[in-house]
Design a protein around this motif. Structure first.
Motif, mmCIF file in Angstrom:
data_model
loop_
_atom_site.group_PDB
_atom_site.id
_atom_site.type_symbol
_atom_site.label_atom_id
_atom_site.label_comp_id
_atom_site.label_asym_id
_atom_site.label_seq_id
_atom_site.Cartn_x
_atom_site.Cartn_y
_atom_site.Cartn_z
ATOM 1 N N CYS A 40 0.708 -1.312 0.120
ATOM 2 C CA CYS A 40 0.072 0.167 0.072
ATOM 3 C C CYS A 40 0.916 1.193 -0.021
ATOM 4 C CB CYS A 40 -1.058 0.170 1.184
ATOM 5 S SG CYS A 40 0.011 -0.081 2.684
ATOM 6 N N SER A 41 0.237 2.302 -0.327
ATOM 7 C CA SER A 41 0.796 3.589 -0.397
ATOM 8 C C SER A 41 -0.336 4.730 -0.064
ATOM 9 C CB SER A 41 1.461 4.162 -1.809
ATOM 10 O OG SER A 41 0.437 4.551 -2.788
ATOM 11 N N LEU A 42 -0.146 5.669 0.734
ATOM 12 C CA LEU A 42 -0.918 6.656 1.078
ATOM 13 C C LEU A 42 -0.284 8.095 1.027
ATOM 14 C CD1 LEU A 42 -4.042 6.411 3.663
ATOM 15 C CD2 LEU A 42 -2.510 8.620 3.634
ATOM 16 N N GLU A 43 -1.348 8.911 0.149
ATOM 17 C CA GLU A 43 -0.499 10.324 0.041
ATOM 18 C C GLU A 43 -1.938 11.051 -0.023
ATOM 19 O OE1 GLU A 43 2.317 12.795 -2.806
ATOM 20 O OE2 GLU A 43 1.867 10.524 -3.119
ATOM 21 N N ARG A 44 -1.943 12.281 0.759
ATOM 22 C CA ARG A 44 -3.064 13.191 0.801
ATOM 23 C C ARG A 44 -4.313 12.469 0.970
ATOM 24 N NH1 ARG A 44 -1.328 18.091 0.308
ATOM 25 N NH2 ARG A 44 0.873 18.369 -0.626
ATOM 26 N N GLY A 45 -4.463 11.553 1.727
ATOM 27 C CA GLY A 45 -5.716 10.873 2.006
ATOM 28 C C GLY A 45 -6.282 10.060 1.075
ATOM 29 N N GLN A 46 -5.508 9.752 0.048
ATOM 30 C CA GLN A 46 -5.713 8.556 -0.753
ATOM 31 C C GLN A 46 -4.949 7.412 -0.794
ATOM 32 O OE1 GLN A 46 -4.942 8.749 -5.306
ATOM 33 N NE2 GLN A 46 -7.282 9.121 -5.308
ATOM 34 N N LEU A 47 -5.623 6.032 -0.489
ATOM 35 C CA LEU A 47 -5.001 5.031 -0.047
ATOM 36 C C LEU A 47 -4.916 3.934 -1.444
ATOM 37 C CD1 LEU A 47 -3.626 2.990 1.956
ATOM 38 C CD2 LEU A 47 -5.845 2.195 2.523
ATOM 39 N N VAL A 48 -3.792 3.578 -1.917
ATOM 40 C CA VAL A 48 -3.666 2.659 -2.917
ATOM 41 C C VAL A 48 -3.383 1.343 -2.354
ATOM 42 C CG1 VAL A 48 -2.599 2.105 -5.181
ATOM 43 C CG2 VAL A 48 -3.250 4.517 -4.366
ATOM 44 N N LEU A 49 -4.015 0.191 -2.771
ATOM 45 C CA LEU A 49 -3.712 -1.468 -2.298
ATOM 46 C C LEU A 49 -3.266 -2.006 -3.252
ATOM 47 C CD1 LEU A 49 -6.453 -1.702 0.466
ATOM 48 C CD2 LEU A 49 -4.047 -0.888 0.674
ATOM 49 N N SER A 50 -2.416 -3.102 -3.301
ATOM 50 C CA SER A 50 -2.392 -4.153 -4.471
ATOM 51 C C SER A 50 -1.733 -5.581 -3.540
ATOM 52 C CB SER A 50 -1.170 -3.662 -5.496
ATOM 53 O OG SER A 50 -1.014 -4.594 -6.205
ATOM 54 N N SER A 51 -2.143 -6.502 -4.486
ATOM 55 C CA SER A 51 -1.537 -7.769 -3.876
ATOM 56 C C SER A 51 -0.062 -8.045 -4.239
ATOM 57 C CB SER A 51 -2.682 -8.967 -4.191
ATOM 58 O OG SER A 51 -2.662 -8.949 -5.556
ATOM 59 N N ASN A 52 0.334 -7.291 -5.033
ATOM 60 C CA ASN A 52 1.812 -7.287 -5.596
ATOM 61 C C ASN A 52 2.423 -5.921 -5.243
ATOM 62 O OD1 ASN A 52 1.588 -9.953 -6.607
ATOM 63 N ND2 ASN A 52 -0.056 -8.950 -8.206
ATOM 64 N N PRO A 53 3.592 -6.132 -5.320
ATOM 65 C CA PRO A 53 4.506 -4.786 -5.226
ATOM 66 C C PRO A 53 4.332 -3.935 -6.334
ATOM 67 C CG PRO A 53 5.953 -6.666 -4.584
ATOM 68 C CD PRO A 53 4.481 -7.192 -5.173
ATOM 69 N N PHE A 54 4.255 -2.447 -6.118
ATOM 70 C CA PHE A 54 4.211 -1.841 -7.156
ATOM 71 C C PHE A 54 4.946 -0.444 -6.946
ATOM 72 C CE2 PHE A 54 0.763 -0.774 -4.338
ATOM 73 C CZ PHE A 54 0.690 0.618 -4.068
ATOM 74 N N PRO A 55 5.222 0.544 -7.797
ATOM 75 C CA PRO A 55 6.154 1.607 -7.468
ATOM 76 C C PRO A 55 5.427 2.754 -6.563
ATOM 77 C CG PRO A 55 6.050 1.036 -10.142
ATOM 78 C CD PRO A 55 5.303 0.190 -9.276
ATOM 79 N N GLY A 56 6.105 3.240 -5.606
ATOM 80 C CA GLY A 56 5.453 4.033 -4.706
ATOM 81 C C GLY A 56 4.893 3.312 -3.566
ATOM 82 N N ALA A 57 4.783 1.896 -3.424
ATOM 83 C CA ALA A 57 4.302 1.286 -2.335
ATOM 84 C C ALA A 57 5.498 1.599 -1.043
ATOM 85 C CB ALA A 57 3.887 -0.149 -2.440
ATOM 86 N N SER A 58 4.897 1.895 -0.150
ATOM 87 C CA SER A 58 5.801 2.281 1.050
ATOM 88 C C SER A 58 5.557 0.916 2.389
ATOM 89 C CB SER A 58 5.425 3.523 1.525
ATOM 90 O OG SER A 58 4.170 3.565 1.978
ATOM 91 N N GLU A 59 4.354 0.378 2.278
ATOM 92 C CA GLU A 59 4.051 -0.689 3.284
ATOM 93 C C GLU A 59 3.755 -1.770 2.754
ATOM 94 O OE1 GLU A 59 4.712 0.045 6.538
ATOM 95 O OE2 GLU A 59 5.203 2.096 6.695
ATOM 96 N N ARG A 60 3.651 -2.847 3.531
ATOM 97 C CA ARG A 60 3.101 -4.206 3.180
ATOM 98 C C ARG A 60 2.421 -4.749 4.647
ATOM 99 N NH1 ARG A 60 4.337 -9.982 3.659
ATOM 100 N NH2 ARG A 60 3.281 -11.110 2.154
ATOM 101 N N LEU A 61 1.304 -4.655 4.558
ATOM 102 C CA LEU A 61 0.357 -4.654 5.909
ATOM 103 C C LEU A 61 -0.541 -5.835 5.553
ATOM 104 C CD1 LEU A 61 -0.321 -0.865 6.592
ATOM 105 C CD2 LEU A 61 1.216 -2.270 7.598
ATOM 106 N N PRO A 62 -0.840 -6.297 6.824
ATOM 107 C CA PRO A 62 -1.896 -7.618 6.861
ATOM 108 C C PRO A 62 -3.469 -6.875 6.994
ATOM 109 C CG PRO A 62 -1.231 -7.110 9.145
ATOM 110 C CD PRO A 62 -0.273 -6.265 8.307
ATOM 111 N N ILE A 63 -4.263 -7.407 6.128
ATOM 112 C CA ILE A 63 -5.579 -6.933 5.893
ATOM 113 C C ILE A 63 -6.494 -8.102 6.308
ATOM 114 C CG2 ILE A 63 -5.667 -7.482 3.326
ATOM 115 C CD1 ILE A 63 -7.238 -4.770 2.999
ATOM 116 N N GLN A 64 -7.676 -7.924 6.932
ATOM 117 C CA GLN A 64 -8.629 -8.660 7.625
ATOM 118 C C GLN A 64 -10.019 -8.244 7.362
ATOM 119 O OE1 GLN A 64 -8.925 -11.724 8.172
ATOM 120 N NE2 GLN A 64 -8.251 -12.343 10.219
ATOM 121 N N ARG A 65 -10.787 -9.301 7.344
ATOM 122 C CA ARG A 65 -12.243 -9.072 7.491
ATOM 123 C C ARG A 65 -13.177 -10.035 8.280
ATOM 124 N NH1 ARG A 65 -13.685 -10.806 1.271
ATOM 125 N NH2 ARG A 65 -13.438 -13.026 1.590
#
Length: 296
Positions: A40-65
């Motif tokens: 994931c990456s978050l900048e100015r209130g917008q969160l981008v998530l992906s199951s794969n690494p991507f340019p600009g991703a700054s964190e790898r976090l667990p996600i749950q439901r």
């Protein structure tokens, strides 16, 4: 617009999430209990998530439901109407603060009975992320608005713990969901003791009517009662029968509150009519992540 606050990178393309879509499902979550991991990456209130690494991703976090997540259920029931009110919205972003004292306890607050979402449920301080707001800015704003707490500069450190997909009502058996949030849990480790922090807490009576500090042992017992994964049993003989909390009086003052530990171990009931005071399923997940961070 709320729909643009959360974006998923799928097959190399950015895609907004519809209100009725399961975020975890779009990221490839299966039918198991999880958690899964997302970049994931978050900048100015917008969160981008992906199951794969991507340019600009700054964190790898667990996600749950939760296993009973209504949006996961809707994915399996295409015949269910998707034209209910508010389904044209996107997914809202929220930040919740797991505030840890120097003596390794964490702060939970009980939401008032008049709130539209999760009344009478114990959660960490937190709320909606505003447009262009950063993660820590949102968390500290909510900590101030709900608990009257400001932390001295250079007296704390922060760690991103994980993400929780939240719905309210939490089950389809309660009714069609009216709210859909992705909550980012942030661990804030204070250099101040529980006693020092407690002395400065002044809760907002419109949002909070009680607060308490949980230690690792009770937190571990509570976190082990994840909804529909384990059946809550008798309280272990190693645990106290109750924990001490602080409750807001009608005159604005506070008074001690004794909470039986089994109350904190309740799970989300099948119907809204059965709902009682409890710790939320997402908070249990956050407590698990906190305990992992402590190395327990």
């Amino acid at each position: 617009m709320a729909a643009a606050r959360l974006l998923l990178r799928l097959a190399g393309r950015l895609k907004s999430v519809n209100f009725t879509q399961s975020v975890c499902g779009l990221l490839g979550a299966g039918q198991g209990p999880g958690p899964w991991h997302t970049h994931c990456s978050l900048e100015r209130g917008q969160l981008v998530l992906s199951s794969n690494p991507f340019p600009g991703a700054s964190e790898r976090l667990p996600i749950q439901r939760p296993l009973f997540c209504p949006f996961a259920a809707l994915d399996q029931q295409p015949e269910v109407s998707r034209t209910e009110p508010l389904t044209n919205k996107g997914v809202d972003l929220g930040v919740a603060v797991i505030l840890q004292s120097s003596d390794q306890t964490v702060l939970l607050t009980r939401r008032t009975c008049t709130l539209r979402i999760s009344p009478n449920v114990w959660v960490p301080p937190g709320g909606h992320m505003e447009l262009d707001e950063e993660i820590l800015g949102c968390g500290f704003r909510e900590l101030w608005e709900e608990c009257g707490l400001q932390l001295p500069e250079n007296q704390f450190s922060c760690v991103l713990l994980g993400l929780w997909e939240s719905a309210y009502p939490p089950r389809l058996s309660w009714g069609f969901p009216r709210y859909h949030h992705l909550i980012l849990y942030v661990l804030v480790i204070s250099r101040e003791s529980q006693e020092q922090l407690q002395a400065r807490i002044q809760v907002n009576p419109n949002e909070v009517n009680a607060f308490m500090w949980l230690g690792p042992d009770v937190a571990a017992a509570v976190a082990a009662t994840e909804d529909e994964t384990k059946t809550p049993g008798l309280v272990s003989q190693d645990l106290p029968l109750s924990v001490c909390a602080t409750e807001l009086r009608d005159d604005g003052g506070t008074q001690p509150l004794v909470l039986p530990v089994p109350t904190l171990m309740r799970t989300t009931p099948t119907t809204a009519e059965e709902d009682k005071e409890r710790i939320g399923a997402g908070t249990k997940f956050a407590l698990q992540l906190w305990l992992q961070h402590l190395g327990r």
